[in-house]
Design an enzyme around this catalytic site. Structure first.
Site, short mmCIF file in Angstrom:
data_model
loop_
_atom_site.label_atom_id
_atom_site.label_comp_id
_atom_site.label_asym_id
_atom_site.label_seq_id
_atom_site.Cartn_x
_atom_site.Cartn_y
_atom_site.Cartn_z
N GLN A 222 1.66 6.85 -3.56
CA GLN A 222 2.06 5.56 -3.01
C GLN A 222 3.57 5.36 -3.15
O GLN A 222 4.09 4.37 -2.65
CB GLN A 222 1.33 4.43 -3.75
CG GLN A 222 -0.18 4.50 -3.60
CD GLN A 222 -0.92 3.46 -4.42
OE1 GLN A 222 -1.88 3.78 -5.09
NE2 GLN A 222 -0.51 2.20 -4.37
N ARG A 372 -5.44 -2.82 -7.07
CA ARG A 372 -5.28 -3.84 -6.04
C ARG A 372 -4.83 -5.17 -6.64
O ARG A 372 -5.40 -6.23 -6.37
CB ARG A 372 -6.57 -4.00 -5.24
CG ARG A 372 -6.30 -4.55 -3.85
CD ARG A 372 -7.44 -4.37 -2.89
NE ARG A 372 -7.02 -4.88 -1.59
CZ ARG A 372 -7.70 -4.77 -0.48
NH1 ARG A 372 -8.85 -4.15 -0.47
NH2 ARG A 372 -7.25 -5.26 0.66
N CYS A 373 -3.80 -5.08 -7.50
CA CYS A 373 -3.29 -6.32 -8.08
C CYS A 373 -1.89 -6.07 -8.58
O CYS A 373 -1.49 -4.94 -8.80
CB CYS A 373 -4.21 -6.82 -9.18
SG CYS A 373 -3.77 -6.41 -10.86
#
Ligand code: CDP
Length: 788
Positions: A222, A372-373
């Site tokens: 990522q 996802r945070c």
């Protein structure tokens, strides 16, 4: 937000179709495993069955005798190059391959290099490893007890398993507020270990070209630029300088934070390619991915909330044990070892707060990542939303009224929280009211009262969360010293088409579409005419990557700023073409016209052509710009979720009957994409609330290490989501946009737990830790004597 462009141009606010989808839905994406190079070798990894054990022997002869097996790589081999350990993103250290002992079940022990994937797997099965088991510590509380076995014996001065202590806020003021409180609620909350379980597992193809002395790595990352720098810093001593490294992050099948860390497999593949001069592919299988990659959460929290009799909240106090496994490999900003956990005052006007977190080593895989945070905001939201609900129930107040009473009010923004954050904008009551109207809150309350009389178990739960996304600003945020800004470089071709490159990397979020929309909005060039590229360090401008919903707040802003630079030059060219003064020109998306003479104009396409064919004397040719955007603040998206559950007294199953999600991410670039982000996010919030957990038995055997018992929801289990929105623009973002990718994952679990506890409160139930599985609920109902 009013639309400024036509659907054909497709600027902000248009639900244009995703540009990337034609290749994805036809199966024509290029993922790492699609990369095939001539003469490629394959790597597979032998892993430990023990959670803590001394390695007494690694026998390689049987593996080497298998046809196609070329080498077995061990920690001893890597130690010759000082590559058997590597740094983590939190400045801890982690093994690439062990020399002395293993620290968790499924840890890498040796790697087999072969001419085919099958030969490599056969080789792994034939590697003979002898172990001497050591005492295992899986419980972080026990890990801190005197006499607990010290795990990190590689750290010569380490006498215990404590990693760090971190605290934030005003302890004295908080203690004072607690002394003066009328009501205090206290709760232990465990947020268990979970895994992102992205569809694509991790992997890479490493290719060291000995002739050109250049390493190219296609990898599931990522953050390609940060990885390139880390590789250069770690392997510079063996000749891998940064300009000789190219990281390509091709199409990614979901990242969710799990593809931020550097995993040993990547490093071993690179080392194998450098040594052999051949391309080397390493792709994890599903069980390796679940058992050995970084996990998320694993926070043991004790929270206390103080308030007055009239329901005014006054103070929050939290102590947390953070189980990091055997290495602190969290992907947090350097300054904040507990991520952004100190956003835990949430949407409420609390005057005092104090947070303490202690990191602990255990015999588990390293972590924890921001699933996802935004760096532990999920843990923070879960805590405050549970505590507020507890307090409301304790005071016999309606949880919605209680929230409305304690929300930060719209006129208080920008709002400085007790823990130091400056919230940019918000209208929390607006979002909650909309969610309540949409679900029919009053009617549901009536229905619940009637059902309760009949002995039926129905609950209504609310979560009114505040997120914090978009790291930088770089003065506060860095990862391993790399400041957290992001970038966009745009080039307009002579015919008015364009290419723009970014330092972020989409993993399914639709950046190729939304970044083009931002540029369409700012330049009036149709989104269809703008090609977006990310993920190649040889071509993209330096950036910190995509995680923590930071792409829109940082790179999205950089796109707007770069476009505005292009426009500034375009104005000069237009003035030259129209023989007018620059100051007499007015801009509307797509053209400059002369003030008072709208028929006299030049389109952005005409301006682009002139930039190469007829630009003013003394001006450099071309039309391009780059922006490295350092945000002045984070953005604070928010939302209110209301959930209705029914509990089956026969099985203990919790059924989410309705779930209304009202989100606010400021101005929206593509409403369809945002809705998709919220649907996916809600499902990823529903999953840990009711299904997913990774736990360990007392000797460190993983439970939840395959999809047989790590229960990822399918379409069958997933509720029907009902979504809506409010719009409170960010005052500091150039487009008024806030991030959104993670909001729903962050906000959803607490709404579900609050609904379950609401259904059971009258039976004396005060809290249930997630996942709320049928056996857990059934046991509770049985204790209360009401199972059917
Ligand atoms: O960093 P990441 O892309 O995961 O998160 P994000 O910035 O929240 O964006 C997720 C997706 O939603 C991207 O395609 C964004 O461009 C889009 N988005 C949007 O259309 N409008 C917003 N206000 C925020 C995000």
């Amino acid at each position: 937000m009013a639309l400024r462009t036509s659907p054909e141009v497709g600027g902000m606010g248009h639900s244009i179709k995703r540009k990337e989808d034609p290749r994805f839905i036809r199966g024509k994406g290029t993922y790492v495993d699609d990369v095939q190079l001539p003469g490629m070798l394959y790597l597979d990894i032998a892993r430990s069955p023990f959670a803590h054990a001394k390695i007494t022997r690694i026998g390689t002869s049987k593996a080497l005798a298998i046809p196609g097996v070329l080498a077995v790589i061990t920690g001893q081999d890597l130690a010759k190059y000082n590559l058997h350990w590597m740094p983590t993103l939190m400045s801890d250290t982690q093994m690439v391959l062990p020399v002395e002992k293993v620290m968790y079940q499924a840890q890498e022990v040796a790697a087999v290099l072969a001419t085919s994937r099958y030969a490599a797997a056969d080789g792994v099965a034939a590697v003979e490893v002898e172990y001497e088991p050591l005492p295992v510590v899986v419980d972080p509380k026990k890990a801190l007890e005197p006499g607990a076995p010290v795990l990190r014996t590689d750290k010569k001065d380490k006498k215990d398993n404590h990693i760090w202590h971190w605290e934030w806020g005003d302890r004295a003021a908080t203690d004072r507020a607690f002394t003066q409180a009328d009501v205090i609620v206290k709760q232990d909350i465990y947020i268990p270990r979970i895994h992102v379980a992205s569809i694509e597992t991790c992997g890479c193809v490493a290719h060291f070209d000995k002739v050109n002395d250049k390493l190219t790595v296609w990898m599931t990352t990522q953050a390609p630029h940060a990885i390139r720098t880390v590789f250069a810093l770690v392997a510079g001593h063996v000749g891998l300088a940064e300009h000789k490294i190219r990281i390509i992050s091709p199409d990614i099948g979901g990242g969710f934070g799990g593809k931020v860390p550097v995993y040993p497999g990547y490093v071993i593949a690179v080392a194998a390619s450098v040594l052999t001069g051949k391309p080397v592919k390493w792709i994890e299988d599903r069980m390796e991915n679940l058992q050995a990659d970084s996990f998320a959460r694993d926070y043991h929290i004790t929270a206390e909330l103080a308030g007055k009799k009239d329901g005014t909240l006054t103070a929050l106090r939290i102590k947390t044990l953070a189980d990091h496994g055997y290495a602190d490999a969290a992907a947090n900003p350097s300054k904040f070892p507990a991520g952004l956990f100190h956003i835990c005052t949430g949407s409420y006007d609390l005057k005092a707060a104090h947070v303490e977190v202690d990191g602990v080593y255990t015999n588990k895989p390293p972590g924890g990542i921001a699933y996802r945070c935004s760096f532990r905001v999920t843990e923070a939201v879960h805590t405050i939303e549970r505590m507020v609900d507890l307090m409301a129930h304790q005071l016999a107040m309606d949880p919605a009224d209680f929230r409305l009473k304690n929300f930060i009010k719209p006129e208080q923004f920008p709002y400085k929280s007790a823990l130091g954050w400056e919230y940019d904008s918000g209208n929390y009551a607006g979002a909650l009211q909309k969610a309540m109207d949409r679900i029919g809150y009053t009617e549901l309350k009536r229905e619940q009262a009637e059902k309760r009389k009949r002995g039926e178990l129905m609950g209504i739960g609310i979560s009114s969360f505040t997120e914090i996304v978009g790291a930088g600003p770089s003065k506060h945020f860095d990862i391993l010293g790399l400041k957290m800004f992001d970038s966009c470089e745009i080039r307009i071709h002579p015919t008015g088409k364009a290419i723009a490159r970014f330092g972020t990397k989409s993993q399914g979020q639709g950046h190729e579409t939304t970044y083009a929309q931002i540029l369409a909005e700012e330049l009036g060039i149709p989104a269809a005419d703008i090609q977006i590229e990310e993920g190649d360090t040889d071509t993209a401008p330096y950036g910190l990557g995509t995680y923590a919903s930071r792409s829109t707040p940082t790179a999205g802003a950089a796109a707007a700023m770069a476009a505005r630079k292009v426009r500034d030059k375009g104005r000069k060219i237009a003035a030259h073409l129209l023989e007018a003064s620059e100051n007499d020109l007015v801009w509307e998306p797509g053209k400059f016209s002369v003030k008072g003479a709208p028929a006299k104009f030049k389109t952005i396409q005409e301006i682009a052509f002139a930039a190469y064919t007829n630009h003013p004397q003394g001006m450099e040719a071309g039309l391009e710009a780059v922006s490295y955007y350092d945000p002045p603040n984070l953005t604070y998206p928010f939302g209110s979720y209301v959930c209705v559950v029914d509990i089956d007294k026969g099985t203990g199953e919790v059924k989410v009957r309705r779930f209304v999600a009202v989100d606010d991410c400021g101005n929206i670039i593509n409403p369809m994409i945002v809705e998709g982000q919220i649907h996916g996010g809600l499902t990823m919030g529903f999953a840990p609330a009711l299904l997913e957990e990774i736990s360990y038995d007392e000797i460190g055997n993983i439970r939840g290490g395959s999809f047989i018992d790590y229960l990822v929801p399918t379409a069958v289990e997933t509720p029907k989501w009902e979504t809506d929105k409010t719009c409170t623009p960010s005052p500091h973002h150039p487009l008024g946009a806030k991030g959104v990718g993670e909001s729903a994952t962050v906000g959803a679990p607490a709404a579900i737990v609050n609904a379950v506890v609401d259904a059971l409160w009258h039976l004396g139930v005060r809290h249930i830790d997630i996942p709320i599985t049928p056996p857990k609920v059934w046991k509770l109902l049985r204790e209360k004597g009401i199972t059917e």
